[in-house]
Design a protein around this motif. Structure first.
Motif, mmCIF file in Angstrom:
data_model
loop_
_atom_site.group_PDB
_atom_site.id
_atom_site.type_symbol
_atom_site.label_atom_id
_atom_site.label_comp_id
_atom_site.label_asym_id
_atom_site.label_seq_id
_atom_site.Cartn_x
_atom_site.Cartn_y
_atom_site.Cartn_z
ATOM 1 N N ILE A 1 -35.135 -69.551 65.406
ATOM 2 C CA ILE A 1 -36.271 -69.003 64.672
ATOM 3 C C ILE A 1 -36.035 -69.015 63.166
ATOM 4 O O ILE A 1 -36.851 -69.552 62.410
ATOM 5 C CB ILE A 1 -36.642 -67.597 65.198
ATOM 6 C CG1 ILE A 1 -37.257 -67.693 66.596
ATOM 7 C CG2 ILE A 1 -37.619 -66.903 64.241
ATOM 8 C CD1 ILE A 1 -37.559 -66.349 67.245
ATOM 9 N N ARG B 1 -36.960 -61.190 71.760
ATOM 10 C CA ARG B 1 -35.900 -60.461 72.479
ATOM 11 C C ARG B 1 -36.501 -59.575 73.574
ATOM 12 O O ARG B 1 -35.965 -59.490 74.683
ATOM 13 C CB ARG B 1 -35.087 -59.611 71.508
ATOM 14 C CG ARG B 1 -34.144 -60.418 70.629
ATOM 15 C CD ARG B 1 -33.147 -59.525 69.898
ATOM 16 N NE ARG B 1 -32.271 -60.337 69.055
ATOM 17 C CZ ARG B 1 -32.473 -60.555 67.762
ATOM 18 N NH1 ARG B 1 -33.504 -60.005 67.156
ATOM 19 N NH2 ARG B 1 -31.645 -61.321 67.082
ATOM 20 N N THR C 1 -31.994 -69.722 70.734
ATOM 21 C CA THR C 1 -33.390 -69.793 70.306
ATOM 22 C C THR C 1 -33.812 -68.648 69.387
ATOM 23 O O THR C 1 -34.619 -68.852 68.481
ATOM 24 C CB THR C 1 -34.339 -69.818 71.529
ATOM 25 O OG1 THR C 1 -34.257 -68.570 72.228
ATOM 26 C CG2 THR C 1 -33.974 -70.948 72.470
ATOM 27 N N ILE C 2 -33.279 -67.454 69.610
ATOM 28 C CA ILE C 2 -33.702 -66.311 68.798
ATOM 29 C C ILE C 2 -32.810 -66.140 67.577
ATOM 30 O O ILE C 2 -33.281 -66.052 66.443
ATOM 31 C CB ILE C 2 -33.715 -65.025 69.638
ATOM 32 C CG1 ILE C 2 -34.723 -65.165 70.791
ATOM 33 C CG2 ILE C 2 -34.075 -63.820 68.763
ATOM 34 C CD1 ILE C 2 -34.732 -63.989 71.739
ATOM 35 N N ASP C 3 -31.505 -66.093 67.804
ATOM 36 C CA ASP C 3 -30.580 -65.869 66.691
ATOM 37 C C ASP C 3 -30.527 -67.068 65.738
ATOM 38 O O ASP C 3 -30.487 -66.888 64.518
ATOM 39 C CB ASP C 3 -29.179 -65.578 67.225
ATOM 40 C CG ASP C 3 -29.121 -64.312 68.054
ATOM 41 O OD1 ASP C 3 -30.056 -63.486 67.942
ATOM 42 O OD2 ASP C 3 -28.162 -64.146 68.826
ATOM 43 N N GLN D 1 -38.403 -62.540 66.071
ATOM 44 C CA GLN D 1 -37.171 -62.325 66.828
ATOM 45 C C GLN D 1 -37.269 -61.099 67.719
ATOM 46 O O GLN D 1 -36.828 -61.117 68.873
ATOM 47 C CB GLN D 1 -35.987 -62.196 65.866
ATOM 48 C CG GLN D 1 -35.612 -63.501 65.177
ATOM 49 C CD GLN D 1 -34.503 -63.301 64.166
ATOM 50 O OE1 GLN D 1 -34.574 -62.405 63.312
ATOM 51 N NE2 GLN D 1 -33.462 -64.108 64.260
ATOM 52 N N ASP D 2 -37.869 -60.037 67.200
ATOM 53 C CA ASP D 2 -37.972 -58.799 67.966
ATOM 54 C C ASP D 2 -38.822 -59.000 69.221
ATOM 55 O O ASP D 2 -38.420 -58.585 70.326
ATOM 56 C CB ASP D 2 -38.577 -57.702 67.087
ATOM 57 C CG ASP D 2 -38.671 -56.362 67.800
ATOM 58 O OD1 ASP D 2 -37.633 -55.897 68.307
ATOM 59 O OD2 ASP D 2 -39.768 -55.794 67.859
ATOM 60 N N VAL E 1 -40.045 -63.523 60.325
ATOM 61 C CA VAL E 1 -38.894 -63.874 61.160
ATOM 62 C C VAL E 1 -38.427 -62.696 62.010
ATOM 63 O O VAL E 1 -38.210 -62.827 63.213
ATOM 64 C CB VAL E 1 -37.745 -64.420 60.283
ATOM 65 C CG1 VAL E 1 -36.453 -64.548 61.093
ATOM 66 C CG2 VAL E 1 -38.130 -65.777 59.706
ATOM 67 N N SER F 1 -46.309 -62.657 70.331
ATOM 68 C CA SER F 1 -46.077 -63.030 68.935
ATOM 69 C C SER F 1 -47.367 -63.183 68.134
ATOM 70 O O SER F 1 -47.305 -63.456 66.924
ATOM 71 C CB SER F 1 -45.313 -64.358 68.884
ATOM 72 O OG SER F 1 -44.126 -64.318 69.643
#
Length: 305
Positions: free
Chosen positions: A200, A218, A195-197, A214-215, A210, A73
């Motif tokens: 964030i 994942r 946590t991701i959907d 997320q990418d 964002v 990240s």
């Protein structure tokens, strides 16, 4: 009369055997995604880190990512700051590809000692350690352990242990995460959704990247990364005396656009670093180091004097 059965630490579910990868595959995958990736090997845990720069004339910024953010990240931060800093992004035991080989590594004190050892092994100049969210508590303890071996410490989006416990239960479903075994298994099955959907976009500030966050999250979770949040929550709940007394230059910051921390006592963490400076940013959310690298750099230069 049968002998009593030994108790099993539920954190064992977050060790390497639970990762779905054998060790050669783990080693290959852990360092494949970016240049500068490497593994520090402690007897209790692998520690994955990315290093950008070894210039003796530059200070060093060492960051403990706040999951679901991982080393992957931080491309933009490295690009923005590597002209002024050596940069190290280092994952705590149990997060990303810092796979623990023993449940002991997931204890608060053990994690701090392991990270301190990993930082010492790099032998980089004038290290300012950055710990966002719960990692801020780890950063404060590491600063206590290492003392003047560090040039400074930056603690962000972090309450004291009591405030973080309240936040975990109010925001992260702490009552579920705190259940031995069920917490570890349930979180592993639902970590992408929670946590991701959800997490964030909920916690990020208005200018946060964002979709990119997320990418990358994942990708790393699909690669069988470790994410020992339940074990971390359970281990932190065991602490009665954190032994934190920060005497080196320190800074505390808060991004006020973080919707998850609206009720947190923002100044509570100052009990561990009473001489720390205090800064609030109205337009920054939970991932301040990713959202606003220049603000973190400014705090670091202030600490460096």
């Amino acid at each position: 009369m049968p002998s009593p059965q030994p108790s099993i630490d539920p954190a064992v579910l977050d060790t390497l055997a639970f990762s779905g990868l054998d060790e050669p595959a783990f080693r290959t995958r852990a360092i494949a995604s970016r240049p500068g990736l490497a593994l520090f090997e402690h007897n209790l845990s692998f520690i994955r880190y990315r290093i950008a720069g070894r210039d003796a004339d530059k200070p060093t910024l060492a960051i403990l990512p706040d999951a679901p953010a991982t080393i992957e990240s931080y491309d933009a931060l490295i690009a923005a700051l590597e002209d002024r800093f050596n940069i190290v992004i280092m994952e705590l035991p149990g997060f990303g590809f810092s796979f623990p080989v023993s449940a002991e590594a997931l204890g608060f004190e053990a994690s701090c000692q392991i990270i301190a050892a990993a930082l010492r092994s790099l032998d980089l100049p004038r290290v300012v350690l950055v710990g966002p969210c719960i990692q801020g508590l780890y950063a404060a303890r590491i600063a206590t352990i290492m003392g003047d071996e560090l040039a400074g410490v930056i603690i962000g989006q972090t309450g004291d242990f009591a405030a973080e416990d309240k936040w975990i239960h109010a925001t992260l479903g702490g009552a579920i995460l705190a259940q031995p075994f069920a917490g570890q298994i349930g979180f592993r099955l639902n970590r992408v959704k929670t946590t991701i959907d959800f997490w964030i976009p909920f916690a990020a500030g208005p200018s946060a990247p964002v979709a990119a966050l997320q990418d990358e999250a994942r990708k790393i979770q699909a690669a069988n990364c470790c994410y020992a949040l339940a074990s971390q929550v359970q281990k932190l709940a065991e602490i009665t005396d954190p032994l934190i007394d920060v005497s080196i230059p320190a800074a505390i910051f808060w991004g006020l656009s973080d919707k998850s921390h609206v009720a947190t006592d923002r100044k509570s963490v100052q009990k561990y670093a009473p001489d720390a400076s205090y800064t609030e940013w109205s337009d920054i959310g939970h991932f301040a180091d990713i959202e606003a690298p220049e603000k973190i750099a400014a705090l670091a230069f202030d600490l460096l004097g």
